[in-house]
Design a protein around this motif. Structure first.
Motif, PDB file in Angstrom:
ATOM      1  N   ASP A 151       0.830  -1.205   0.000  1.00 44.06           N
ATOM      2  CA  ASP A 151       0.000   0.000   0.000  1.00 44.06           C
ATOM      3  C   ASP A 151       0.867   1.258   0.000  1.00 44.06           C
ATOM      4  N   TYR A 152       1.977   1.223   0.740  1.00 38.00           N
ATOM      5  CA  TYR A 152       2.872   2.374   0.802  1.00 38.00           C
ATOM      6  C   TYR A 152       3.517   2.638  -0.563  1.00 38.00           C
ATOM      7  N   VAL A 153       4.011   1.587  -1.192  1.00 38.80           N
ATOM      8  CA  VAL A 153       4.713   1.736  -2.472  1.00 38.80           C
ATOM      9  C   VAL A 153       3.763   2.166  -3.584  1.00 38.80           C
ATOM     10  N   HIS A 154       2.542   1.599  -3.595  1.00 37.16           N
ATOM     11  CA  HIS A 154       1.628   1.821  -4.712  1.00 37.16           C
ATOM     12  C   HIS A 154       0.525   2.836  -4.404  1.00 37.16           C
ATOM     13  N   GLY A 155       0.507   3.355  -3.194  1.00 41.86           N
ATOM     14  CA  GLY A 155      -0.506   4.339  -2.850  1.00 41.86           C
ATOM     15  C   GLY A 155      -1.918   3.813  -2.953  1.00 41.86           C
TER      16      GLY A 155
END
Length: 460
Positions: free
Chosen positions: A127-131
């Motif tokens: 979720d952090y990497v891909h928003g």
């Protein structure tokens, strides 16, 4: 009053400083504090609690405080009349989760809260990497968005978020140092692991034992013996013959490399007693770096005895590993050991032995998640040949389903479900990238299964 626990370097101190930045308050770190200063801080806390002052206080590394359990009990006694309508907020942290939780439970009972921090999960990293957000997704939606490459990226390329940047040995040494200090300050010290007798070679030997048992049920005493080295060399040569990707390695070159690297670091000390070996296991467990799954519910009382320091029920360490499934609680601790092994042997991600290590890591991680989500398995689903080697195994089953964990696309004939009678239970097989029903077996990619277990998503 709330305790914030979690493994060393998970970010507890950073979280407390964020709280102070956002809500204000007083931050104290007992690790860097003199005894006189500690006494002044405690007097301040007693005053705040007794007078029900409006204050936010953050107490970091509480286990470095002399006799910290008695101090917590004194705070609890002082807070008896004010906790129900408290104007103050006190957050207490420390990496020695077992001791803090015991002390908090004794001092406060149910009157204080407990929160636990863990290292970043696959879901959180993705979720952090891909928003984006995977938490409310279905299995099919997850499959359409993630791949094995995403999971490998999470494991091997997120040094920003994991604690193993300086290596496993540095991390374990910091755990040892902290535990020694905590034990010296604790009234639990008479029941504590004798950490002064634990050395790094023994800890690494136990960690490697856990990996080897996960890979192929190889007993602890076989780790440094030639049959295992032959198995590893066979991985290399099969890769060379079948894929023509690497040159065939000579026996003498391979043995020389192993003797100069892995065995030097991981060979079990033949002089190490059963008690010391099991002390290492118990230490890793108390640091919350490993999970211990009970194969047979009748073993649970023996596990209690084990952690009370009673070893007579096991003739040797092999018997312990046969009775309990020992896995790593955090994949990045496992990855740190994998990197150590692979770098020493010059193994890259195309090698078959790397695949064996990755398979062990996935089995380890999913077993831990299954135990958290669904509880302990009913018992081990295993069959053995006349030499005691495992010939069939289904990794987990309960009243609802049975799961066989794999990182490749197995055919129906390759699975072990037919070797056991699971009645009407659903059969689930994890795969490399297949996601469909196959002759009554629900196939789910292993990384999708990881996301589902992290977010309580139904496995179907």
């Amino acid at each position: 009053i709330i305790s914030l626990t979690g493994p060393r370097q998970v970010g507890k101190t950073f979280a407390m400083k964020q709280l102070r930045k956002n809500f204000g308050g007083e931050y104290y770190n007992f690790k860097t504090m003199s005894t006189d200063k500690s006494d002044d801080v405690l007097d301040r806390i007693y005053t705040v609690v007794r007078d029900n002052e409006k204050a936010n206080i953050y107490l970091d590394e509480i286990t470095y405080l002399d006799d910290f359990e008695h101090c917590l009990a004194s705070i609890a006694e002082t807070a008896t009349l004010t906790m129900g309508s408290a104007e103050y907020h006190i957050v207490i942290t420390g990496s020695q989760q077992v001791y803090i939780e015991n002390a908090m439970s004794i001092a406060f009972g149910a009157r204080a809260g407990m929160a636990r921090m863990d290292f970043i999960s696959f879901t959180e990293y993705y979720d952090y990497v891909h928003g984006t957000s995977l938490a409310q997704s279905t299995i099919s939606e997850i499959n359409s968005r993630i791949s094995e490459d995403d999971y490998l990226d999470y494991l091997f390329n997120n040094s920003e978020f994991n604690c193993m940047g300086d290596g496993v040995e540095v991390y374990l040494k910091s755990c040892l140092d902290e535990t020694i200090q905590s034990h010296s300050n604790s009234f639990f010290k008479n029941n504590a692991v004798q950490v002064d007798e634990i050395n790094m070679q023994n800890l690494k030997a136990v960690a490697y034992t856990i990996i080897v048992n996960l890979i192929d049920q190889i007993s602890a005493k076989q780790i440094a013996e030639y049959p295992f080295l032959k198995k590893v060399r066979t991985y290399y040569n099969q890769r060379a013959i079948n894929k023509e990707a690497v040159s065939k390695i000579r026996k003498e070159d391979f043995d020389a490399a192993v003797n100069a690297s892995v065995l030097k670091n991981y060979k079990l000390d033949n002089r190490m007693s059963k008690e010391k070996l099991l002390d290492c296991v118990r230490f890793l467990y108390q640091c919350k770096l490993i999970n211990i799954t009970v194969y047979n519910p009748e073993s649970e009382s023996r596990l209690d005895s084990f952690f009370n320091g009673i070893y007579e029920k096991w003739n040797n360490a092999d018997a312990f590993f046969a009775e309990y499934s020992v896995t790593f609680a955090y994949p990045h601790f496992f990855v740190g050991i994998m990197k150590d092994i692979c770098e020493n042997l010059d193994i890259d991600k195309t090698d078959v032995f790397f695949g064996a290590l990755l398979g062990a890591l996935v089995e380890c991680t999913l077993k831990g998640q299954l135990a958290i989500r669904y509880g302990q398995p009913l018992h081990a689903a295993q069959k053995y040949d006349e030499h005691g080697a495992t010939v069939a195994e289904v990794d987990y089953f309960n009243d609802m389903f049975a799961m066989e964990i794999s990182i490749r696309n197995k055919s129906f004939q390759e699975t072990h479900f037919t070797k056991f009678d699971f009645g009407n239970r659903k059969k689930i097989l994890t795969t490399k990238d297949v996601c469909k029903d196959n002759q009554g077996i629900v196939c789910i990619p292993y990384y999708t299964c990881q996301i589902a277990l992290e977010n309580n998503i139904t496995l179907d």
